[in-house]
Scaffold this motif. Structure first.
Motif, PDB file in Angstrom:
ATOM      1  N   ASN A  99     -11.098  -5.291   0.242  1.00 44.56           N
ATOM      2  CA  ASN A  99     -11.531  -3.976  -0.256  1.00 44.56           C
ATOM      3  C   ASN A  99     -10.473  -2.886  -0.039  1.00 44.56           C
ATOM      4  O   ASN A  99     -10.795  -1.756   0.322  1.00 44.56           O
ATOM      5  CB  ASN A  99     -12.874  -3.563   0.369  1.00 44.56           C
ATOM      6  N   LEU A 100      -9.200  -3.247  -0.269  1.00 46.98           N
ATOM      7  CA  LEU A 100      -8.121  -2.272  -0.159  1.00 46.98           C
ATOM      8  C   LEU A 100      -7.655  -1.782  -1.524  1.00 46.98           C
ATOM      9  O   LEU A 100      -7.230  -0.641  -1.659  1.00 46.98           O
ATOM     10  CB  LEU A 100      -6.936  -2.883   0.598  1.00 46.98           C
ATOM     11  N   ILE A 101      -7.729  -2.661  -2.507  1.00 46.74           N
ATOM     12  CA  ILE A 101      -7.288  -2.298  -3.860  1.00 46.74           C
ATOM     13  C   ILE A 101      -8.273  -2.867  -4.871  1.00 46.74           C
ATOM     14  O   ILE A 101      -9.097  -3.728  -4.554  1.00 46.74           O
ATOM     15  CB  ILE A 101      -5.859  -2.843  -4.176  1.00 46.74           C
ATOM     16  N   ALA A 120      -8.694   2.081   1.632  1.00 43.41           N
ATOM     17  CA  ALA A 120      -7.238   2.157   1.762  1.00 43.41           C
ATOM     18  C   ALA A 120      -6.766   3.602   1.873  1.00 43.41           C
ATOM     19  O   ALA A 120      -5.861   3.905   2.660  1.00 43.41           O
ATOM     20  CB  ALA A 120      -6.567   1.470   0.580  1.00 43.41           C
ATOM     21  N   ARG A 121      -7.371   4.493   1.109  1.00 43.69           N
ATOM     22  CA  ARG A 121      -6.981   5.911   1.172  1.00 43.69           C
ATOM     23  C   ARG A 121      -7.171   6.470   2.576  1.00 43.69           C
ATOM     24  O   ARG A 121      -6.363   7.248   3.071  1.00 43.69           O
ATOM     25  CB  ARG A 121      -7.790   6.737   0.175  1.00 43.69           C
ATOM     26  N   GLU A 122      -8.258   6.053   3.226  1.00 41.15           N
ATOM     27  CA  GLU A 122      -8.571   6.551   4.567  1.00 41.15           C
ATOM     28  C   GLU A 122      -7.571   6.059   5.619  1.00 41.15           C
ATOM     29  O   GLU A 122      -7.463   6.661   6.684  1.00 41.15           O
ATOM     30  CB  GLU A 122      -9.998   6.154   4.957  1.00 41.15           C
ATOM     31  N   LEU A 123      -6.853   4.989   5.331  1.00 44.56           N
ATOM     32  CA  LEU A 123      -5.889   4.432   6.290  1.00 44.56           C
ATOM     33  C   LEU A 123      -4.497   5.033   6.150  1.00 44.56           C
ATOM     34  O   LEU A 123      -3.620   4.779   6.982  1.00 44.56           O
ATOM     35  CB  LEU A 123      -5.813   2.909   6.110  1.00 44.56           C
ATOM     36  N   ASN A 124      -4.287   5.842   5.141  1.00 42.07           N
ATOM     37  CA  ASN A 124      -2.953   6.376   4.850  1.00 42.07           C
ATOM     38  C   ASN A 124      -2.373   7.178   6.015  1.00 42.07           C
ATOM     39  O   ASN A 124      -1.220   6.988   6.398  1.00 42.07           O
ATOM     40  CB  ASN A 124      -3.004   7.228   3.578  1.00 42.07           C
ATOM     41  N   LEU A 128       0.829  -1.209   0.000  1.00 41.23           N
ATOM     42  CA  LEU A 128       0.000   0.000   0.000  1.00 41.23           C
ATOM     43  C   LEU A 128       0.859   1.252   0.000  1.00 41.23           C
ATOM     44  O   LEU A 128       0.521   2.231  -0.667  1.00 41.23           O
ATOM     45  CB  LEU A 128      -0.938   0.004   1.216  1.00 41.23           C
ATOM     46  N   TYR A 129       1.973   1.229   0.717  1.00 39.55           N
ATOM     47  CA  TYR A 129       2.867   2.385   0.762  1.00 39.55           C
ATOM     48  C   TYR A 129       3.269   2.797  -0.655  1.00 39.55           C
ATOM     49  O   TYR A 129       3.238   3.973  -0.993  1.00 39.55           O
ATOM     50  CB  TYR A 129       4.104   2.058   1.605  1.00 39.55           C
ATOM     51  N   VAL A 130       3.609   1.819  -1.475  1.00 40.84           N
ATOM     52  CA  VAL A 130       4.014   2.118  -2.856  1.00 40.84           C
ATOM     53  C   VAL A 130       2.820   2.656  -3.644  1.00 40.84           C
ATOM     54  O   VAL A 130       2.942   3.628  -4.387  1.00 40.84           O
ATOM     55  CB  VAL A 130       4.615   0.866  -3.541  1.00 40.84           C
ATOM     56  N   ILE A 131       1.656   2.056  -3.455  1.00 41.95           N
ATOM     57  CA  ILE A 131       0.476   2.495  -4.212  1.00 41.95           C
ATOM     58  C   ILE A 131       0.022   3.876  -3.745  1.00 41.95           C
ATOM     59  O   ILE A 131      -0.461   4.681  -4.551  1.00 41.95           O
ATOM     60  CB  ILE A 131      -0.668   1.464  -4.124  1.00 41.95           C
ATOM     61  N   TRP A 132       0.186   4.196  -2.457  1.00 37.50           N
ATOM     62  CA  TRP A 132      -0.146   5.545  -1.989  1.00 37.50           C
ATOM     63  C   TRP A 132       0.716   6.584  -2.701  1.00 37.50           C
ATOM     64  O   TRP A 132       0.293   7.713  -2.906  1.00 37.50           O
ATOM     65  CB  TRP A 132       0.042   5.667  -0.477  1.00 37.50           C
ATOM     66  N   GLN A 133       1.920   6.193  -3.089  1.00 36.00           N
ATOM     67  CA  GLN A 133       2.804   7.106  -3.817  1.00 36.00           C
ATOM     68  C   GLN A 133       2.428   7.191  -5.296  1.00 36.00           C
ATOM     69  O   GLN A 133       2.628   8.215  -5.937  1.00 36.00           O
ATOM     70  CB  GLN A 133       4.280   6.653  -3.730  1.00 36.00           C
TER      71      GLN A 133
END
Length: 149
Positions: free
Chosen positions: A78-80, A100-104, A42-47
């Motif tokens: 339901n994260l990606i 997932a966006r809300e967990l960033n 997720l860290y990579v996808i958040w970027q």
């Protein structure tokens, strides 16, 4: 070169111990939607939301087969979600869900705590030198892996 080195062994130990600490910090922060390994994805996808799987594999260091099974679990949680690239249907892109966006922000707080643990007692100059050394090791490994395939 020094006769006896322990860098690889130490890195392996650091990875194991930090993984256990990271999992505990996620639980303490109330983040139960994903585990530490999924958090790195997720860290990579958040970027880079919409990243192709092949690029995600490269940036996480995970084999495509391992990554695919992890993405299956993340999609079920339901994260990606995955979509074919409109310009190349063979290429699959990975996108974040709103969940997932809300967990960033919470994840970033946990990462901040991990950085404080990692770098306790280090000066800024030592941190920079250390990370440059790690980047060089990673470069060496990536180059060698490419030649072995």
């Amino acid at each position: 070169m020094v006769n006896k080195t322990e860098g690889g062994f130490l890195i392996s130990q650091i990875k194991q111990i930090s993984g256990r600490i990271f999992e505990k910090l996620l639980v303490k922060a109330g983040i139960e939607a994903f585990n530490g390994a999924q958090g790195r994805i997720l860290y990579v996808i958040w970027q880079e939301d919409g990243i192709p799987i092949i690029e995600l594999s490269r940036k996480t260091g995970l084999a495509k087969t391992t990554l695919t099974s992890m993405l299956d679990r993340m999609e079920n949680a339901n994260l990606i979600h995955r979509k074919p690239n409109p310009s190349d249907k063979r290429q699959i892109q990975i996108f974040l869900t709103e969940t997932a966006r809300e967990l960033n922000d919470e994840y970033n707080k946990v990462c901040h705590v991990m950085n404080e643990i990692y770098y306790a007692g280090f000066s800024d100059e030592e941190i920079i030198a250390f990370e440059n050394t790690l980047r060089q090791i990673l470069l060496n490994l990536n180059e060698k892996e490419g030649k072995l395939l």
